[in-house]
Design a protein around this motif. Structure first.
Motif, mmCIF file in Angstrom:
data_model
loop_
_atom_site.group_PDB
_atom_site.id
_atom_site.type_symbol
_atom_site.label_atom_id
_atom_site.label_comp_id
_atom_site.label_asym_id
_atom_site.label_seq_id
_atom_site.Cartn_x
_atom_site.Cartn_y
_atom_site.Cartn_z
ATOM 1 N N LEU A 8 0.863 -1.091 -0.019
ATOM 2 C CA LEU A 8 0.217 0.049 0.015
ATOM 3 C C LEU A 8 0.800 1.066 0.046
ATOM 4 O O LEU A 8 1.736 1.549 1.063
ATOM 5 N N SER A 9 0.680 2.048 -1.008
ATOM 6 C CA SER A 9 1.491 3.279 -1.400
ATOM 7 C C SER A 9 1.072 4.386 -0.052
ATOM 8 O O SER A 9 -0.137 4.121 0.676
ATOM 9 N N GLU A 10 1.676 5.322 0.235
ATOM 10 C CA GLU A 10 1.164 6.463 1.194
ATOM 11 C C GLU A 10 -0.203 6.971 0.862
ATOM 12 O O GLU A 10 -0.870 7.176 1.711
ATOM 13 N N GLU A 11 -0.421 7.069 -0.540
ATOM 14 C CA GLU A 11 -1.791 7.581 -0.974
ATOM 15 C C GLU A 11 -2.947 6.782 -0.541
ATOM 16 O O GLU A 11 -4.088 7.020 -0.700
ATOM 17 N N MET A 12 -2.569 5.354 -0.523
ATOM 18 C CA MET A 12 -3.575 4.397 0.012
ATOM 19 C C MET A 12 -3.885 4.101 1.355
ATOM 20 O O MET A 12 -4.806 3.588 1.778
ATOM 21 N N THR A 13 -3.346 4.958 2.183
ATOM 22 C CA THR A 13 -3.410 4.823 3.534
ATOM 23 C C THR A 13 -3.876 6.031 4.240
ATOM 24 O O THR A 13 -3.712 7.259 3.905
ATOM 25 N N LYS A 14 -4.702 5.994 5.251
ATOM 26 C CA LYS A 14 -5.240 7.058 5.895
ATOM 27 C C LYS A 14 -4.135 8.062 6.502
ATOM 28 O O LYS A 14 -4.275 9.195 6.363
ATOM 29 N N THR A 15 -3.325 7.495 6.996
ATOM 30 C CA THR A 15 -2.174 8.175 7.772
ATOM 31 C C THR A 15 -1.049 8.780 6.625
ATOM 32 O O THR A 15 -0.172 9.525 7.333
ATOM 33 N N GLY A 16 -0.808 8.283 5.576
ATOM 34 C CA GLY A 16 -0.047 8.639 4.533
ATOM 35 C C GLY A 16 1.285 7.827 4.721
ATOM 36 O O GLY A 16 2.321 8.354 4.351
ATOM 37 N N VAL A 17 1.218 6.661 5.368
ATOM 38 C CA VAL A 17 2.333 5.939 5.779
ATOM 39 C C VAL A 17 2.102 4.606 4.820
ATOM 40 O O VAL A 17 1.282 3.962 4.954
ATOM 41 N N ALA A 18 3.261 4.214 4.056
ATOM 42 C CA ALA A 18 3.130 2.980 3.368
ATOM 43 C C ALA A 18 3.506 1.958 4.229
ATOM 44 O O ALA A 18 3.681 1.814 5.191
ATOM 45 N N TRP A 19 2.626 0.852 3.629
ATOM 46 C CA TRP A 19 2.520 -0.506 4.213
ATOM 47 C C TRP A 19 2.772 -1.546 3.146
ATOM 48 O O TRP A 19 2.166 -1.555 2.220
ATOM 49 N N GLU A 20 3.533 -2.690 3.680
ATOM 50 C CA GLU A 20 4.030 -3.670 2.801
ATOM 51 C C GLU A 20 4.065 -4.784 3.549
ATOM 52 O O GLU A 20 4.693 -4.931 4.617
ATOM 53 N N ALA A 21 3.742 -6.143 3.070
ATOM 54 C CA ALA A 21 3.883 -7.424 3.623
ATOM 55 C C ALA A 21 3.333 -8.745 2.506
ATOM 56 O O ALA A 21 2.662 -8.174 1.822
ATOM 57 N N PRO A 22 4.005 -9.802 2.733
ATOM 58 C CA PRO A 22 3.540 -10.780 2.163
ATOM 59 C C PRO A 22 2.276 -11.154 2.461
ATOM 60 O O PRO A 22 1.796 -11.505 3.716
ATOM 61 N N VAL A 23 1.683 -11.884 1.670
ATOM 62 C CA VAL A 23 0.312 -12.362 1.826
ATOM 63 C C VAL A 23 0.707 -13.830 2.649
ATOM 64 O O VAL A 23 1.452 -14.754 2.023
ATOM 65 N N PRO A 24 -0.110 -14.105 3.940
ATOM 66 C CA PRO A 24 0.452 -15.149 4.570
ATOM 67 C C PRO A 24 -0.021 -16.547 3.985
ATOM 68 O O PRO A 24 -0.846 -16.572 2.996
ATOM 69 N N PRO A 25 0.733 -17.506 4.185
ATOM 70 C CA PRO A 25 0.664 -18.856 3.470
ATOM 71 C C PRO A 25 -0.719 -19.536 3.578
ATOM 72 O O PRO A 25 -1.132 -20.303 2.529
#
Length: 347
Positions: A208-225
């Motif tokens: 999730l880029s900064e534009e996609m979050t309410k706080t303007g903070v990027a978020w990234e993670a692999p989809v759990p198995p």
């Protein structure tokens, strides 16, 4: 009569103020104090400020001839609050806070001390909202995960038609993914292949880029198995099937039965209806975030420390915001690793 005064009916001074606050600026022009906000946030502020002007136009129209800051004195705000007494404390807070935010941004050098004290009193009165709204509706992440996987698996296999099977695989995948990667409804709807959904040979990354979050903070993670296989099947089999039915051509992840983009309201209703059907409790998308927080808190004190960055909550202090910014992606990956341990645990 509408409670919100339409922008075309705003006094000239208020419209000029609002226009200046949103101005993007240029080489020779200053940027507006609210220009950094997203369109959804600006719309919310506009509605709240329009509600204030709507009340003034009905109760004290002569005040509209005053400047925006001059007319927003404490006696008028308190009188407005009296008229809002039938609403919930959190609603009153949001309206007054919106007006104060707009006006203090427009006139930062004015004396807003008493207004902020009023806002503080409203915050104390509102607390954390109405707890009864969520009481009994927050289940564990494991319950939501298993419900989603059942719907995408055995329930889909038992469907009477191929289309119904595909819809169940899609819906179950949405629930399972939200269970382990809780995100805001807007961000979830805006997931896009090749941008925020990165399909790789051995994993799928949600970014999730900064534009996609309410706080303007990027978020990234692999989809759990636990979810990766059903999400991959949705991307490779289900989504193309649905897209072909409507001859669609776009990259949004979640699509309707004819490949159309699924809107936020439709998705919210769909998730709520399905969770009621699958778990006996109506759980809208934003309650999945509470489920994640509750599950983490119950796992261990160390796990509880992940709640804030995983959910993208930012504090008011600049130092705290920078700390969260630096830790968010790491926390997202830590959370993805942690949820692996949920398999086999009791809810």
């Amino acid at each position: 009569m509408s409670l919100v005064l339409p922008t075309e009916d705003w006094p000239e001074a208020d419209w000029a103020m609002w226009t200046a606050l949103r101005a993007q600026g240029g080489p020779l022009d200053d940027r507006g104090a609210l220009a950094h906000l997203r369109a959804t946030s600006l719309k919310t502020l506009r509605i709240r400020y329009g509600r204030w002007l709507g009340w003034l136009s009905r109760t004290e129209p002569d005040a509209l001839s005053l400047s925006p800051t001059e007319r927003a004195d404490l006696p008028r705000l308190e009188a407005w609050l009296e008229d809002l007494a039938h609403t919930a404390p959190m609603t009153r807070l949001m309206f007054v806070e919106g007006v104060i935010r707009v006006l203090s941004a427009a006139a930062p050098d004015a004396d807003w001390v008493m207004h902020r004290r009023l806002r503080g009193a409203l915050k104390r009165d509102a607390g954390r909202g109405d707890p009864a709204r969520k009481r009994g509706r927050i289940v564990s992440t494991k319950v939501l995960l298993e419900a989603g996987l059942r719907h995408a698996g055995p329930h889909a296999d038992a469907a009477a038609t191929p289309l119904e099977a595909m819809k169940r695989r899609r819906d179950g995948t949405m629930i399972a993914l939200l269970a382990l990667m809780p995100m805001r409804r807007r961000s979830f709807c805006e997931l896009t292949l090749g941008q925020s959904v990165l399909l790789m040979e051995d994993e799928i990354i949600i970014s999730l880029s900064e534009e996609m979050t309410k706080t303007g903070v990027a978020w990234e993670a692999p989809v759990p198995p636990q979810v990766e296989p059903v999400l991959r099947r949705y991307i490779e089999d289900v989504r193309p099937y649905l897209m072909a039915r409507g001859n669609q051509d776009h990259a949004r992840l979640w699509v309707g039965k004819k490949g159309e983009v699924i809107g936020q309201n439709h998705l919210g209703s769909r998730i709520s209806d399905l969770t009621l059907q699958l778990t006996g409790k109506r759980i809208p998308p934003h309650f999945f975030r509470d489920a994640a927080a509750t599950t983490l808190a119950r796992l261990s004190p160390d796990a509880a420390r992940l709640i804030r960055p995983v959910l993208g909550h930012a504090g008011f202090q600049t130092a705290e915001r920078h700390y969260i910014h630096a830790k968010t992606i790491e926390a997202g990956r830590d959370y993805a690793a942690l949820v692996k341990s949920l398999k086999g645990r009791k809810s």
